[in-house]
Design an enzyme around this catalytic site. Structure first.
Site, PDB file in Angstrom:
ATOM      1  N   GLY A   1     -10.431  10.811   7.161  1.00 34.42           N
ATOM      2  CA  GLY A   1     -11.301   9.720   6.716  1.00 34.42           C
ATOM      3  C   GLY A   1     -11.480   8.731   7.841  1.00 34.42           C
TER       4      GLY A   1
ATOM      5  N   ASP B   1      -9.161   0.563  -0.625  1.00 33.80           N
ATOM      6  CA  ASP B   1      -9.896   1.826  -0.750  1.00 33.80           C
ATOM      7  C   ASP B   1      -9.336   2.653  -1.908  1.00 33.80           C
ATOM      8  OD1 ASP B   1     -11.984   3.495   0.044  1.00 33.80           O
ATOM      9  OD2 ASP B   1     -10.710   4.681   1.373  1.00 33.80           O
TER      10      ASP B   1
ATOM     11  N   VAL C   1      -5.007  13.791   8.271  1.00 34.54           N
ATOM     12  CA  VAL C   1      -3.720  14.055   7.608  1.00 34.54           C
ATOM     13  C   VAL C   1      -3.425  15.542   7.749  1.00 34.54           C
ATOM     14  CG1 VAL C   1      -2.406  13.959   5.475  1.00 34.54           C
ATOM     15  CG2 VAL C   1      -4.087  12.172   5.977  1.00 34.54           C
TER      16      VAL C   1
ATOM     17  N   MET D   1      -9.665   6.415   8.771  1.00 28.91           N
ATOM     18  CA  MET D   1      -8.435   6.037   9.459  1.00 28.91           C
ATOM     19  C   MET D   1      -7.831   7.161  10.283  1.00 28.91           C
ATOM     20  SD  MET D   1      -6.847   3.324   9.884  1.00 28.91           S
ATOM     21  CE  MET D   1      -5.068   3.435   9.894  1.00 28.91           C
ATOM     22  N   GLY D   2      -8.367   8.368  10.237  1.00 33.69           N
ATOM     23  CA  GLY D   2      -7.778   9.455  11.001  1.00 33.69           C
ATOM     24  C   GLY D   2      -7.596  10.708  10.166  1.00 33.69           C
TER      25      GLY D   2
ATOM     26  N   LYS E   1       0.268  11.711   9.077  1.00 37.30           N
ATOM     27  CA  LYS E   1      -1.015  11.018   9.211  1.00 37.30           C
ATOM     28  C   LYS E   1      -1.214  10.608  10.662  1.00 37.30           C
ATOM     29  CE  LYS E   1      -3.809   7.319   7.311  1.00 37.30           C
ATOM     30  NZ  LYS E   1      -3.939   6.341   6.241  1.00 37.30           N
TER      31      LYS E   1
END
Length: 283
Positions: free
Chosen positions: A19, A142, A24, A21-22, A39
């Site tokens: 997403g 979120d 997983v 943020m990076g 993550k």
């Protein structure tokens, strides 16, 4: 096959998702011989280090602060953080978390709408996770079905608090990236107001609406049209929510101050989970 190993200990096995943020990954902890979720924290703008080194340093520091705060929670409905790999200025942190294998709430909703009682019970679990995070100064920002994971026994786990760390990143305005999920974002946050715990409660309400109705009331064909609908259009009354209807009506109010506080919300959800109980008064 050669697999990448992080910090000499965590062997990357399979990418699970990604997403704003990076990424997983499913990984193998070679020291403790167990599977974990890893993550890989990355900024939305890959060139952030080059054009905004101060912002990149602050992003790293904030990710570490929030991960450490969450690691201290030890809450049954917050994904457990086992370890943090901090490479310093050479890269962004890796966060080692428990691997939750029962799929997400989004996967569950795709199989069909849930009953009001099921959704109310799930709502209480996610609310308890939000309250624990709010108590240490972290807003989620979120809350959505993809960020609620389900254990094999059906209990829920709230994950991916990472949007909190990138919301203030100066690279967002430079690149025009949109971080977060517009169909679940509170109107005040779309308007650029930081918001408070009540903003997470709007997102919780919208998630519960989708779970019980099986559809999103304001999703449109484009991101811009969805943003406009969340800002300007009334949420249509639910049709399948039953005892959960007062909860949804209370949460999906445009004025954050008019939404119920956490204690009131928990009582309302408890009443919806047990329709035979005496319902609490409306806030």
């Amino acid at each position: 096959m050669h697999r990448r190993v992080i910090d000499g200990r965590f062997e990357l096995m399979e990418r699970l998702g990604g997403g704003g943020m990076g990424l997983v990954w499913r990984a193998w902890d070679v020291a403790l011989h167990r599977e974990v979720a890893l993550k890989e924290v990355r900024p939305p703008d890959p060139s952030m280090d080059e054009h905004d080194p101060a912002g990149a340093r602050e992003l790293r520091a904030r990710v570490l602060r929030e991960a450490r705060a969450l690691a201290r929670l030890n809450h049954p409905h917050v994904a457990t953080i086992h370890h943090i790999v901090d490479p310093g200025e050479q890269g962004y942190p890796w966060i080692v978390m428990e691997l939750v294998t029962g799929g997400s709430l989004q996967d569950r909703i795709q199989r069909g709408a849930m009953s009001p009682q099921e959704v109310a019970r799930l709502g209480r679990e996610v609310l308890s996770a939000l309250r624990a995070a709010h108590a240490v100064g972290i807003q989620h920002r979120d809350v959505k079905p993809a960020n609620v994971l389900l254990r094999e026994d059906g209990r829920s786990v709230l994950t991916d608090f990472g949007i909190a760390a990138v919301r203030e990143s100066t690279s967002l305005t430079a690149t025009g990236s949109f971080i977060g999920s517009p169909e679940y974002m509170a109107p005040e946050r779309i308007n650029g107001v930081e918001g408070d715990p009540a903003s997470d409660f709007w997102s919780l309400g919208m998630m519960l609406y989708v779970a019980v109705e099986g559809r999103h009331p304001l999703r449109r064909s484009t991101t811009l049209a969805t943003l406009a609908a969340v800002l300007n259009q009334e949420v249509p009354p639910p049709e399948r929510a039953g005892a959960l209807t007062p909860v949804l009506s209370a949460l999906l109010r445009r004025d954050p101050a008019a939404r119920p506080d956490a204690d009131t919300l928990d009582r309302m959800l408890a009443a919806a989970a047990d329709p035979g109980a005496t319902p609490p008064p409306m806030p």
